[in-house]
Motif scaffolding. Structure first.
Motif, PDB file in Angstrom:
ATOM      1  N   PRO A   1      85.521  15.712 101.282  1.00 27.23           N
ATOM      2  CA  PRO A   1      86.360  16.459 100.355  1.00 27.23           C
ATOM      3  C   PRO A   1      85.678  16.572  98.993  1.00 27.23           C
ATOM      4  CG  PRO A   1      87.567  14.644 101.355  1.00 27.23           C
ATOM      5  CD  PRO A   1      86.156  14.499 101.768  1.00 27.23           C
TER       6      PRO A   1
ATOM      7  N   ILE B   1      86.829  16.485  96.129  1.00 27.05           N
ATOM      8  CA  ILE B   1      87.282  15.528  95.118  1.00 27.05           C
ATOM      9  C   ILE B   1      86.453  14.243  95.179  1.00 27.05           C
ATOM     10  CG2 ILE B   1      89.118  14.671  96.640  1.00 27.05           C
ATOM     11  CD1 ILE B   1      89.511  14.791  92.884  1.00 27.05           C
TER      12      ILE B   1
ATOM     13  N   PHE C   1      83.325  14.790  93.378  1.00 27.07           N
ATOM     14  CA  PHE C   1      83.660  14.802  91.952  1.00 27.07           C
ATOM     15  C   PHE C   1      83.819  13.374  91.434  1.00 27.07           C
ATOM     16  CE2 PHE C   1      86.816  16.231  88.562  1.00 27.07           C
ATOM     17  CZ  PHE C   1      85.846  16.845  87.796  1.00 27.07           C
ATOM     18  N   GLU C   2      84.472  12.532  92.243  1.00 23.47           N
ATOM     19  CA  GLU C   2      84.656  11.125  91.858  1.00 23.47           C
ATOM     20  C   GLU C   2      83.319  10.473  91.567  1.00 23.47           C
ATOM     21  OE1 GLU C   2      86.766   9.166  95.031  1.00 23.47           O
ATOM     22  OE2 GLU C   2      88.707   9.485  94.089  1.00 23.47           O
TER      23      GLU C   2
ATOM     24  N   THR D   1      81.562  11.895  88.443  1.00 20.84           N
ATOM     25  CA  THR D   1      82.114  11.516  87.147  1.00 20.84           C
ATOM     26  C   THR D   1      81.955  10.025  86.878  1.00 20.84           C
ATOM     27  OG1 THR D   1      84.284  11.297  88.180  1.00 20.84           O
ATOM     28  CG2 THR D   1      83.836  13.361  87.010  1.00 20.84           C
TER      29      THR D   1
ATOM     30  N   VAL E   1      96.263   8.162  95.351  1.00 21.29           N
ATOM     31  CA  VAL E   1      95.041   8.666  95.960  1.00 21.29           C
ATOM     32  C   VAL E   1      95.009   8.286  97.435  1.00 21.29           C
ATOM     33  CG1 VAL E   1      92.538   8.563  95.918  1.00 21.29           C
ATOM     34  CG2 VAL E   1      93.816   8.458  93.783  1.00 21.29           C
TER      35      VAL E   1
ATOM     36  N   GLU F   1      95.153  10.624 100.892  1.00 25.63           N
ATOM     37  CA  GLU F   1      94.099  10.547 101.897  1.00 25.63           C
ATOM     38  C   GLU F   1      94.627  10.080 103.245  1.00 25.63           C
ATOM     39  OE1 GLU F   1      90.718   8.905  99.284  1.00 25.63           O
ATOM     40  OE2 GLU F   1      90.544   7.957 101.230  1.00 25.63           O
TER      41      GLU F   1
ATOM     42  N   ASN G   1      93.179  15.716 100.638  1.00 27.68           N
ATOM     43  CA  ASN G   1      92.277  15.022  99.736  1.00 27.68           C
ATOM     44  C   ASN G   1      92.226  15.776  98.431  1.00 27.68           C
ATOM     45  OD1 ASN G   1      90.927  12.659 100.981  1.00 27.68           O
ATOM     46  ND2 ASN G   1      90.697  14.178 102.610  1.00 27.68           N
ATOM     47  N   GLU G   2      93.248  15.605  97.649  1.00 27.44           N
ATOM     48  CA  GLU G   2      93.278  16.361  96.414  1.00 27.44           C
ATOM     49  C   GLU G   2      93.251  15.490  95.187  1.00 27.44           C
ATOM     50  OE1 GLU G   2      96.538  18.870  97.222  1.00 27.44           O
ATOM     51  OE2 GLU G   2      95.307  20.149  98.476  1.00 27.44           O
ATOM     52  N   LEU G   3      93.794  14.272  95.321  1.00 18.67           N
ATOM     53  CA  LEU G   3      93.772  13.382  94.172  1.00 18.67           C
ATOM     54  C   LEU G   3      92.568  12.470  94.289  1.00 18.67           C
ATOM     55  CD1 LEU G   3      97.522  12.420  94.111  1.00 18.67           C
ATOM     56  CD2 LEU G   3      96.361  13.846  92.459  1.00 18.67           C
ATOM     57  N   GLY G   4      92.028  12.091  93.131  1.00 18.85           N
ATOM     58  CA  GLY G   4      90.896  11.185  93.163  1.00 18.85           C
ATOM     59  C   GLY G   4      90.807  10.406  91.871  1.00 18.85           C
ATOM     60  N   VAL G   5      89.921   9.414  91.878  1.00 17.94           N
ATOM     61  CA  VAL G   5      89.704   8.610  90.675  1.00 17.94           C
ATOM     62  C   VAL G   5      88.494   9.191  89.963  1.00 17.94           C
ATOM     63  CG1 VAL G   5      89.410   6.297  89.790  1.00 17.94           C
ATOM     64  CG2 VAL G   5      90.463   6.651  92.017  1.00 17.94           C
ATOM     65  N   ILE G   6      88.718   9.646  88.761  1.00 12.66           N
ATOM     66  CA  ILE G   6      87.662  10.341  88.048  1.00 12.66           C
ATOM     67  C   ILE G   6      87.216   9.526  86.846  1.00 12.66           C
ATOM     68  CG2 ILE G   6      87.192  12.419  86.697  1.00 12.66           C
ATOM     69  CD1 ILE G   6      89.130  13.822  88.543  1.00 12.66           C
TER      70      ILE G   6
ATOM     71  N   GLY H   1      92.853  12.175  88.845  1.00 12.72           N
ATOM     72  CA  GLY H   1      92.806  13.608  88.613  1.00 12.72           C
ATOM     73  C   GLY H   1      92.648  14.363  89.905  1.00 12.72           C
ATOM     74  N   THR H   2      92.678  15.660  89.778  1.00  9.79           N
ATOM     75  CA  THR H   2      92.445  16.512  90.928  1.00  9.79           C
ATOM     76  C   THR H   2      91.109  17.183  90.717  1.00  9.79           C
ATOM     77  OG1 THR H   2      93.671  18.208  89.763  1.00  9.79           O
ATOM     78  CG2 THR H   2      94.850  16.960  91.407  1.00  9.79           C
ATOM     79  N   TYR H   3      90.600  17.793  91.752  1.00 12.83           N
ATOM     80  CA  TYR H   3      89.339  18.498  91.623  1.00 12.83           C
ATOM     81  C   TYR H   3      89.588  19.681  90.714  1.00 12.83           C
ATOM     82  CZ  TYR H   3      85.020  20.799  92.740  1.00 12.83           C
ATOM     83  OH  TYR H   3      83.798  21.383  92.650  1.00 12.83           O
ATOM     84  N   VAL H   4      88.948  19.660  89.565  1.00 13.33           N
ATOM     85  CA  VAL H   4      89.274  20.591  88.508  1.00 13.33           C
ATOM     86  C   VAL H   4      90.791  20.504  88.337  1.00 13.33           C
ATOM     87  CG1 VAL H   4      88.732  22.854  87.576  1.00 13.33           C
ATOM     88  CG2 VAL H   4      87.293  21.869  89.323  1.00 13.33           C
TER      89      VAL H   4
ATOM     90  N   GLN I   1      94.447  21.339  90.384  1.00  8.92           N
ATOM     91  CA  GLN I   1      94.912  21.892  91.633  1.00  8.92           C
ATOM     92  C   GLN I   1      96.275  21.329  91.960  1.00  8.92           C
ATOM     93  OE1 GLN I   1      92.863  20.502  95.061  1.00  8.92           O
ATOM     94  NE2 GLN I   1      92.437  22.581  95.725  1.00  8.92           N
TER      95      GLN I   1
ATOM     96  N   LYS J   1      95.563  27.497  99.001  1.00 12.06           N
ATOM     97  CA  LYS J   1      94.494  26.671  98.462  1.00 12.06           C
ATOM     98  C   LYS J   1      94.049  27.087  97.054  1.00 12.06           C
ATOM     99  CE  LYS J   1      94.125  23.373 100.850  1.00 12.06           C
ATOM    100  NZ  LYS J   1      94.595  23.393 102.171  1.00 12.06           N
TER     101      LYS J   1
END
Ligand code: SF4
Ligand code: FES
Ligand code: FES
Lengths: 189, 675
Positions: free
Chosen positions: A50, A52, A55-56, A59, B153, B157, B163-168, B177-180, B182, B669
């Motif tokens: 994915p 994201i 991106f993780e 970053t 997150v 998953e 899979n849209e949320l993540g640890v940035i 955050g989300t990818y950019v 979303q 999407k």
């Protein structure tokens, strides 16, 4: 793509996502020192993970630039040892001299500043890394300006300690080990 | 099996059990943030630290497996001090804005800060602030409150399959955050609100509506799909304010779909709150007596039929059936969608494997169904099973967007026939599988050859050994909450289309039938709670109660009878549905034999023994069903196009309309640009 495949081949099948870091690095070197969004998306596609997750990773590591950086990218360490040795003042001096804040790029595109975690050179704290490579060490609000001006004039100042230390020798020069060596009967070299 | 001591109590546990789970078995609660028993264990919050004898440092009990002879102290000074420290660190960057936070009163951080927090802050530096994220019309974010437990997150998953949320970022800059930017595009996204231990993710439609201590809680059952999710209805005064999931491992575990959770505002709009009678072509308000008299007068000597809608409860279904029989009706139907299948054998129309049983399956064949939109929690189970065992899943029907990989085998019945003849790669998968299952959806039955397809599916099930002692892999997936109950009560008489020929029609909340097919001269009685499609056609309207307003029984797709409980009263003149039928029967001179709810329930048990064991699924006997015949070649067409709007309640809901606009109308999407 060949290079990317070479990286992917290093990992067992099904674990291709492990190649995300070398691939990001590849994208960065091929793209003017920074990674655009499209590249991350493509990496996600190639590695079947994915976006994201890409991106993780991108970053998390300060070595990956997600925006274009100036000609001189200053990565200022602000982790504890550097901070104890006065990195905050060095940061302030840079900000004042360049007229930008941490994370910004000067209008002429010459300098960018970003804060990074420990660069592994704490003995010579505070430390700035230049374009992901050379370290300027033992910085003070004063000598950092000289470094900046040097870079600006196009003459690259000598990297390493800016107070004249040889690598990470103690500030008083080579002392203790010397005496010890003498005591032990080693001849002065 | 390791035997250990926790706080002086001995316990023996399965190998691999963590200390936190072992403590739970003893009824000792260890505070936690990141640990959630349905998610993986990252051990990143450190709130669950305990003291373990001979261990130099406190131990994170959520991640530490029990070992033989361990001696654990959960309440010792060391544990307490460790947690105090963790709490102080967590609060460093927390805004402490409880007075303006919706989570207050049911916030883990708030509760545990009372137990472990310092009464003042030693942190004099600047706090950080985090930009809020845009997650669409359902989930509101206040990211500065986030404590980075990463439950959201992991939920995305592991459960929702998005899979849209993540640890940035990292360190001081780490954020969720989300990818950019979303939206959360999952039909289970509302569960993020429950999963988040603090007020970072809260309900957008419910924002600033009420405090938890003002609410009256009622344990009930959801009826917006056929899963029968266990819910808790929170009401204040006469208004239902929100719906939350209730744990039932056999049905919904601890999740509910967004439709279940967020359609509540539909209960307030478009309600029928008094009887109406049509005079000179116009519906006019009337009294109950007038409405009943009008019915008595107009059905005299007529051929009457009745259709049960998707939200009807079993009490009213049996009352309607008894009344119709007394009136000599030969037209009873509960399949609004005109699905054709054999209703005589329970094994032929139940989800025999049971929802929890899915976890034992190792190959699944989906026929004419998209479980994601038709039964989101059945889908969640399939995904869970796939995630655990990477099972093989085949699809016959249109291409669709599922959150696990599937093999698309074909579009219509001939693929099923091929499978019966052992052709195709999936035939191999099925014959090698130990516990294969087939799920037959309305998409495959809502057609003239439904009976033949049902028989075909049965033969496929038999060929691949899907039915044997201890395993029944034949399943039908229903969409309507009332369906299995009505089938169990035998509310089918005549063929699905004959109701279009009767000259008097009783609609019990039936809004999804093609209204224009009703005979133009027929006298139509509509009993229901929403002024939806059918009410407009009715000659008499009898205002009934919605599922939150009555004590009623529903049977879910597995054949599990469950009880919904009344949380609030029906509006104005509206009444509980079986009581309306009972009152009407008296006016019609066919008085029904029951006067109390208990008596109706006795009647239910007499009609079908399954109503005697609430909450239990009784395995159905395997027999032959369906009618073998030629199948049409046309491809299957899915029954649900818009997950968010399937019935009168959801159609009246503003939130569901917003979801439709955000997720169904605009391409799913598409990322929303923000800032
Ligand atoms: S938003 Fe909530 S669930 Fe997600 S990491 Fe933050 S505190 Fe945890
Ligand atoms: S802390 Fe700055 S280099 Fe290690
Ligand atoms: S609950 Fe154990 S570390 Fe978070």
């Amino acid at each position: 793509m060949k290079k990317a495949e070479a990286h992917i081949a290093k990992y067992p099948k099904g674990k291709q996502a492990s190649a995300v870091m070398p691939l990001l690095d590849l994208a960065q070197t091929q793209h003017d020192g920074w990674i655009p969004e499209a590249a991350m998306e493509e990496i996600g596609r190639i590695l079947d993970m994915p976006r994201i997750k890409v991106f993780e990773v991108a970053t998390f590591y300060t070595m990956y630039n997600l925006q274009p950086k100036g000609e001189h990218h200053l990565q200022l360490c602000t982790t504890t040892p550097c901070w104890l040795s006065g990195s905050a003042e060095v940061v302030k001096a840079c900000e004042k001299h360049l007229g930008i804040k941490m994370g910004e790029t000067t209008a002429d595109g010459l300098f960018s500043m970003s804060d990074v975690e420990c660069l592994g050179a704490c003995v010579n704290a505070p430390v700035i890394q230049h374009n992901g490579d050379d370290l300027y060490e033992d910085l003070t609000p004063k000598n950092v300006i000289e470094v900046l001006d040097g870079l600006k004039s196009g003459k690259k100042p000598k990297h390493g300690s800016q107070t004249g230390r040889t690598t990470s020798m103690g500030v008083k020069g080579a002392t203790c080990l010397h005496e010890l060596a003498e005591k032990a009967g080693v001849k002065k070299c | 099996m390791p035997k250990l001591t926790i706080d002086g109590m001995e316990v023996t546990v399965e190998p691999g059990t963590s200390i936190i789970q072992a403590a739970e078995q003893l009824g000792i609660e260890i505070p936690r943030f990141c640990y959630h028993d349905k998610l993986s264990v990252p051990a990143n919050c450190r709130m669950c630290l305990v003291e373990v004898e001979k261990s130099p440092k406190p131990v994170a009990s959520c991640a530490m497996p029990c070992a033989d002879g361990m001696n654990v102290f959960t309440k010792s000074a060391i544990a307490q001090k460790a947690r105090n420290g963790v709490m102080e660190m967590l609060l460093v960057n927390h805004p402490l804005d409880c007075p303006i936070c919706d989570q207050a009163g049911e916030c883990d951080l708030q509760d545990q800060a009372v137990a472990y927090g310092f009464d003042r802050s030693r942190y004099n530096e600047e706090k950080r602030a985090v930009k809020d994220k845009e997650l669409g019309p359902l989930v509101k974010t206040v990211m500065t409150r986030c404590i980075q437990c990463t439950r959201c997150v992991r939920f995305g998953e592991e459960i929702a399959g998005v899979n849209e949320l993540g640890v940035i970022g990292r360190g001081e800059h780490l954020e969720i955050g989300t990818y950019v930017e979303q939206m959360a595009t999952s039909e289970l996204s509302g569960n993020l609100i429950d999963v988040c231990p603090v007020g970072a993710l809260t309900s957008k439609p419910y924002a600033f509506t009420a405090r938890p201590w003002e609410l009256r809680r009622t344990e009930s059952i959801d009826v917006l799909d056929a899963v029968g999710s266990n819910i808790r209805i929170d009401a204040r005064g006469g208004e239902v304010l929100r719906i939350l999931p209730r744990l039932n491992e056999d049905v919904n575990e601890e999740w509910i779909s967004d439709k279940t959770r967020f359609a509540v505002d539909g209960l307030k709009n478009q309600r029928l709150d008094m009887p109406y009678v049509r005079h000179h072509g116009k519906l006019q308000p009337a009294t109950w007596q007038l409405a009943f008299d009008a019915i008595a007068e107009n059905i005299k000597g007529k051929k009457i039929g009745a259709i049960v809608g998707d939200l009807a409860d079993c009490e009213s279904i049996i009352a309607l059936k008894d009344l119709m029989k007394a009136l000599g009706s030969l037209n009873l139907e509960c399949r609004q969608d005109a699905a054709q299948f054999d209703t005589s054998q329970p094994a032929g129309y139940l989800f025999n494997t049971t929802i929890a049983g899915i976890e034992k399956a190792d190959a699944i064949l989906l026929v004419g169904t998209n479980p994601r939109t038709e039964a989101a929690l059945v889908n969640a189970r399939i995904r869970k099973t796939w995630l655990a065992n990477r099972i093989k899943i085949g699809v016959i029907g249109p291409q669709m967007d599922l959150n696990y990989p599937v093999k698309h085998l074909g579009a219509g019945p001939e693929t099923l026939e091929e499978l019966l003849n052992g052709k195709g790669a999936f035939a191999d998968v099925l014959s090698k599988a130990k516990n294969p299952m087939i799920i037959l959806g309305a998409g495959a039955l809502k057609r003239a050859d439904g009976m033949a397809i049902q028989a075909l599916a049965r033969k496929v099930a038999e060929k691949y050994n899907m039915v044997r002692d201890g395993w029944n892999g034949f399943n039908m997936l229903h969409i309507a909450a009332s369906r299995v109950g009505a089938l169990a009560l035998g509310f089918v008489e005549g063929t699905p289309e004959t109701w279009s020929k009767v000259n008097a029609l009783y609609l019990l909340g039936a809004d999804e039938i093609p209204i224009d097919k009703i005979d133009a001269k027929a006298f139509v009685i509509y009993q229901g709670h929403h002024g939806d499609k059918a009410a407009a056609r009715a000659d008499v309207i009898l205002p009934g109660a919605a599922y939150t307003e009555k004590n009623a029984t529903y049977v879910n797709l597995e054949g599990r009878p469950q009880t919904a409980r009344q949380a609030v009263f029906p509006p104005l003149d509206a009444r509980e549905d079986w009581k309306i039928l009972r009152a009407l029967s008296e006016v019609l001179g066919k008085t029904l034999s029951y006067d109390t709810l208990a008596q109706v329930r006795e009647r239910l048990v007499k009609e079908n023994a399954l109503f005697g064991a609430i909450g239990v699924v009784q395995p159905a006997k395997w027999t032959s069903f369906g009618k073998e015949g030629k199948c049409d070649k046309s491809p299957f067409v899915l029954p649900v196009n818009n997950f968010y709007m399937t019935d009168p309640i959801t159609r009246a809901s503003k939130t569901m309309a917003e979801c439709t606009a955000a997720f169904v109308m605009s391409p799913k999407k598409k990322a929303v640009a923000h800032g």
